[in-house]
Design an enzyme around this catalytic site. Structure first.
Site, PDB file in Angstrom:
ATOM      1  N   HIS A 302      26.157  33.334  67.019  1.00 45.58           N
ATOM      2  CA  HIS A 302      24.950  33.166  67.713  1.00 45.58           C
ATOM      3  C   HIS A 302      25.428  31.603  68.175  1.00 45.58           C
ATOM      4  CE1 HIS A 302      20.784  32.307  68.986  1.00 45.58           C
ATOM      5  NE2 HIS A 302      21.404  31.818  68.647  1.00 45.58           N
ATOM      6  N   HIS A 345      19.692  26.950  59.167  1.00 44.04           N
ATOM      7  CA  HIS A 345      19.998  25.866  59.248  1.00 44.04           C
ATOM      8  C   HIS A 345      19.415  24.683  59.637  1.00 44.04           C
ATOM      9  CE1 HIS A 345      17.959  26.609  63.505  1.00 44.04           C
ATOM     10  NE2 HIS A 345      18.538  25.287  63.766  1.00 44.04           N
ATOM     11  N   GLU A 351      13.670  18.912  66.160  1.00 41.77           N
ATOM     12  CA  GLU A 351      13.642  20.141  67.186  1.00 41.77           C
ATOM     13  C   GLU A 351      12.101  20.558  67.419  1.00 41.77           C
ATOM     14  OE1 GLU A 351      15.641  23.682  65.923  1.00 41.77           O
ATOM     15  OE2 GLU A 351      17.740  23.082  66.007  1.00 41.77           O
ATOM     16  N   HIS A 375       9.964  21.407  63.914  1.00 40.77           N
ATOM     17  CA  HIS A 375      11.119  21.545  62.647  1.00 40.77           C
ATOM     18  C   HIS A 375      11.465  19.927  62.495  1.00 40.77           C
ATOM     19  CE1 HIS A 375      11.379  26.038  62.868  1.00 40.77           C
ATOM     20  NE2 HIS A 375      10.826  25.405  61.944  1.00 40.77           N
ATOM     21  N   HIS A 381      15.208  26.015  57.723  1.00 38.65           N
ATOM     22  CA  HIS A 381      14.395  26.179  58.892  1.00 38.65           C
ATOM     23  C   HIS A 381      15.071  28.141  59.619  1.00 38.65           C
ATOM     24  CE1 HIS A 381      15.400  23.990  62.066  1.00 38.65           C
ATOM     25  NE2 HIS A 381      15.484  25.042  62.656  1.00 38.65           N
TER      26      HIS A 381
END
Length: 446
Positions: A302, A345, A351, A375, A381
């Protein structure tokens, strides 16, 4: 009363040839509402055309490098200096950094959309601060707000001297009447209003809701493309700037200025939107996410969200942005042998995420359009149980992610959440439950 409020609105469907562009995005922008109002040779001629006043707006220090220097010359009916004293007014739910009535919370936080019954008002009255970091006085950091408007700003204007404003509409179309002209913006687009640029907001429907990033730091700019090359992400030619339009009003209006974290107000006997012509590199602009050329992996894993950066505000530490504005529009997902949603992660960056439409690929439920999540740095999360199970069993064929638009404000410092956002009835108290039922799966060989 005279005005030209029917002057054209800069629209993303207009051909690019009608506009030139700002430095930082390209070279220069200029516009005039009356032919000949823009001086041909000198910025401050002995006598400006049509009895106008020449005035410069300097958004950066005079000696900053040419590549980042931002300033505009405006030719207006009355100079900005012609106004009475400002007095303090109620900040309501509009807060600035440093946040004194809040805390930097290490917990994962998520909010539902504002309910329809949320108190109404115009754009300025409807700004609701979720969190902030840095310091408005030190010109570093950001504040994250939600706006909720049910009324057009009439005879009322606003300018934010603390930072530039990035608006991401989620519901309802707006017309931004700025000193430099008009901009139309709605869901699927975003707009940026330069620091201290005065404006008013017109609603084109009964209600408008969206997200607002107040950037105290260096102005937003396009990120470097590096190995991506010439053709990825956002490009200068797709940013639209106002066509000059002016209001020559002779009536009492309220002008509100945000300065040093507080709101100040003065009564003018004229509209501050009286610029007849302008040129320069500090104004306002709008962008349509449909023009964003999303990058991604065509191999495995990803990709990090940084590859979706639309705009960035640099800090004094290379690679650690004051804030990155990151968007996740329609795109193909083709990675092989990989867990395709965002993986679990913990991150040194903070974020804040919003959702304009559709669903986000890491959450099966709970994160809906108009909602938000935070976060803070190092908060663990990732996907919820349903997303994890589905992604682990999915057939890895090329997949088109459509009808979805999520975005993120990613910042180098933790965000301090206001007490009223933390206690809000639409905050989800059970967000941690998203990960509570992830089972023990470890099965070592015998």
């Amino acid at each position: 009363m005279t005005n030209n409020r029917n002057a054209p609105i800069a629209d993303p469907s207009e051909p690019a040839a009608k506009f030139t562009y700002l430095s930082g995005f390209a070279n220069q922008h200029q516009s005039e509402a009356i032919p000949g109002a823009l001086p041909a040779d000198q910025n401050s001629p002995q006598r400006a055309p049509f009895g106008l006043y020449a005035e410069q707006l300097s958004a950066t220090a005079f000696t900053e490098p040419r590549a980042v220097n931002r300033r505009s010359w405006v030719y207006r009916i009355r100079p900005s200096a012609r106004h009475p004293p400002y007095t303090r007014i109620d900040n309501r739910t509009f807060r600035s950094a440093p946040i004194l009535d809040g805390a930097a919370d290490p917990n994962r936080l998520r909010w539902n959309p504002l309910p329809d019954s949320w108190p109404g008002g115009d754009f300025l009255d409807g700004i609701y601060t979720i969190a902030a970091n840095g310091s408005a006085l030190q010109r570093q950091g950001i504040a994250v707000h939600i706006y909720h408007a049910t009324e057009t700003m009439r005879s009322r204007y606003f300018g934010d001297a603390d930072g530039e404003l990035l608006l991401v509409p989620q519901r309802g179309d707006l017309v931004l009447h700025t000193e430099f002209g008009k901009l139309a913006v709605g869901p699927g687009q975003f707009a940026v209003i330069g620091r201290a640029v005065r404006f008013r907001v017109e609603l084109l429907g009964a209600r408008a809701v969206g997200y607002l990033c107040e950037n105290y730091g260096s102005p937003f700019d396009l990120p470097e493309l590096g190995p991506i090359g010439a053709n990825g992400l956002a490009h200068a030619r797709h940013f639209r700037y106002p066509v000059a339009a002016y209001e020559d009003l002779r009536e009492t209006v309220q002008v509100v200025q945000k300065f040093g974290g507080n709101l100040w107000s003065a009564e003018y006997d004229h509209s501050p939107l009286d610029v007849v012509a302008w040129h320069g590199s500090h104004a306002a602009y709008v962008y349509d996410f449909r023009h964003f050329n999303a990058m991604g992996t065509i191999g495995f894993d990803h990709p990090d969200p940084s590859i979706y950066t639309v705009l960035t505000s640099h800090s004094d530490t290379p690679g650690q942005a004051n804030v990155d504005f990151v968007a996740f529009p329609a795109r193909w997902n083709v990675s092989e042998h990989s867990f395709r949603p965002p993986h679990f992660h913990r991150n040194v960056m903070t974020e804040f995420m919003g959702l304009v439409e559709g669903a986000h690929d890491s959450k099966a439920e709970g994160f809906v359009p108009g909602g938000a999540s935070l976060h803070n740095m190092w908060a663990a999360h990732g996907p919820d149980r349903e997303t994890f199970d589905r992604a682990g069993a999915a057939e890895l064929v090329p997949q088109k992610i459509e009808n979805s638009l999520a975005f993120m404000f990613e910042t180098r410092w933790p965000l301090v959440v206001t007490d009223f956002a933390h206690a809000a009835p639409h905050r989800q108290p059970d967000y941690d439950h998203s990960w509570a039922d992830l089972p023990h799966r470890f099965a070592p060989p015998i």
